[in-house]
Design an enzyme around this catalytic site. Structure first.
Site, PDB file in Angstrom:
ATOM      1  N   HIS A  51     -17.070  24.142 -55.144  1.00  0.00           N
ATOM      2  CA  HIS A  51     -16.809  24.934 -53.953  1.00  0.00           C
ATOM      3  C   HIS A  51     -17.235  24.049 -52.789  1.00  0.00           C
ATOM      4  CE1 HIS A  51     -17.618  28.296 -56.931  1.00  0.00           C
ATOM      5  NE2 HIS A  51     -16.385  28.524 -56.516  1.00  0.00           N
ATOM      6  N   ASP A  54     -20.830  23.938 -52.534  1.00  0.00           N
ATOM      7  CA  ASP A  54     -21.527  23.198 -53.616  1.00  0.00           C
ATOM      8  C   ASP A  54     -21.652  21.738 -53.162  1.00  0.00           C
ATOM      9  OD1 ASP A  54     -21.598  25.336 -55.531  1.00  0.00           O
ATOM     10  OD2 ASP A  54     -19.524  24.890 -56.118  1.00  0.00           O
TER      11      ASP A  54
HETATM   12  C1  XLS Z   1     -13.815  33.692 -60.073  1.00  0.00           C
HETATM   13  C2  XLS Z   1     -13.054  32.440 -60.046  1.00  0.00           C
HETATM   14  C3  XLS Z   1     -13.834  31.321 -59.426  1.00  0.00           C
HETATM   15  C4  XLS Z   1     -12.938  30.205 -59.009  1.00  0.00           C
HETATM   16  C5  XLS Z   1     -13.637  29.148 -58.216  1.00  0.00           C
HETATM   17  O1  XLS Z   1     -13.488  34.622 -60.809  1.00  0.00           O
HETATM   18  O2  XLS Z   1     -12.684  32.086 -61.375  1.00  0.00           O
HETATM   19  O3  XLS Z   1     -14.754  30.841 -60.369  1.00  0.00           O
HETATM   20  O4  XLS Z   1     -12.429  29.594 -60.131  1.00  0.00           O
HETATM   21  O5  XLS Z   1     -14.196  29.670 -57.109  1.00  0.00           O
END
Ligand code: XLS
Ligand code: MG
Length: 346
Positions: A51, A54
């Site tokens: 993210h 992150d």
């Molecule tokens: C949440 C999503 C998240 C995305 C990345 O349910 O899977 O993890 O993959 O933010």
């Protein structure tokens, strides 16, 4: 598919989570980023997904120069560790300005914030050496449908996608559909919706998708079918393999944990479509169980990769000739048993 094609693997720092859930606090002490990065290589993974916060914690509070500095430091850490950055995703579901959605918020100032944050995310991605932005439309939805005008929301989503495509001529946007959670209903719930909205943008060839097993299952769909559908458009640019036991909260279970046959068919779909031959990664968007002790903290990741590789072998040793003969005879009962016994092993 060539029998010895190998796959590249990836996970995100959030996949080594501390066990909190809506009903209870963490059960494991937080680990440092460096600890997670060191473990990634040891587990046989090749890339980390991020993210934006992150990559640069508290990104909103930092100047462009500070964001560039911290991203440079992260890039050096990744290069020194021999780890690639797979993608960067703007986290548009924490900040109070995204409480009613980001791109589809009813408040134009919040929509502006979400787009500007996404443009900064693209700059971070470029600096980390990836051209892939993942867009999970977490809060692009509503708790009651009358709160928003879904027709206007499509236009707002296209506006946001177009701003990102205009901001950088090489960036690719990978939409990660999910039908609900945290919203009651989310917009763009399936791969079909993701690929359709791509056609409304200024540069459809740069808008593709990411499939997450659990999200397809939450939409009542077969993730393997979603993989085949996305691959027929040449637009499956990333993948979050995991598992989900029925229609409930997003469980992010280890790959194969709930339904081995559904996992097997996902691997068969990846194999027959040649997923990965353009550098795509297999990411496991999985979480440890809340009960997992720190000593077993990485098991959900190593188990997922191990299950995946065993299913690749099962896919490549599948008794295709026998199966085709049963299909020709429309003997699907025998075919069913053939698959089961193939998975069970002799
Ligand atoms: C949440 C999503 C998240 C995305 C990345 O349910 O899977 O993890 O993959 O933010
Ligand atoms: Mg995911």
């Amino acid at each position: 598919m060539s029998q010895n094609r190998s796959y590249k693997f990836c996970f995100g720092p959030w996949n080594i989570s501390e066990g909190q859930d809506p009903y209870g606090p963490t059960t494991r002490p937080p680990q440092s980023f460096d600890w997670k990065l060191a473990k990634l290589k040891k587990l046989g993974f090749d890339a980390m997904m991020f993210h934006d916060d992150d990559a640069v914690p508290d990104i909103d509070a930092k100047s462009a120069a500070q964001v560039r500095k911290e991203t440079r430091e992260l890039k050096k850490k990744l290069s020194d560790a021999g780890v690639a950055a797979e993608m960067v995703a703007p986290r548009l579901w924490f900040d109070p300005r995204t409480i009613d959605g980001g791109y589809t918020s009813n408040d134009p100032k919040c929509r502006r914030y979400a787009i500007e944050r996404s443009l900064r995310c693209i700059d971070v991605a470029n600096q980390l050496g990836t051209d892939l932005i993942v867009l999970w439309f977490a809060r692009e939805g509503s708790y009651i449908r009358e709160a928003k005008n879904a027709r206007r929301c499509v236009d707002q989503l296209v506006t946001a996608l177009d701003r990102m495509l205009a901001h950088d001529k090489t960036i690719r946007l990978s939409i990660e559909p999910k039908p609900n959670e945290p919203m009651d209903h989310a917009y763009i719930p399936t791969i079909g919706h993701a690929l359709a909205i791509a056609q409304l943008t200024r540069d459809p060839k740069r808008v593709g998708c990411l499939i997450e097993s659990a999200h397809a299952i939450l939409a009542g769909l077969d993730p393997a079918d979603e993989i085949d559908f996305a691959m027929s458009f040449g637009k499956l640019w990333s993948l979050h393999l995991n598992d989900q036991n029925g229609l409930k909260f997003d469980q992010d279970k280890p790959f194969g944990s709930a339904n081995l046959r559904v996992a097997f068919n996902q691997v068969r779909a990846l194999e027959r479509n040649g997923y990965g031959r353009h550098g795509e990664y297999v990411c496991f968007d999985v979480h440890p169980f809340r009960t997992t002790k720190p000593a077993h903290w990485l098991a959900h990741l190593s188990n997922s990769r191990r299950t995946f590789l065993k299913l690749v072998k099962k896919s490549r040793t599948y008794p295709e000739k026998q199966a085709q003969a049963l299909i020709a005879d429309r003997d699907y009962a025998a075919l069913d048993q053939l698959v089961i016994e193939h998975l069970l092993g002799k």
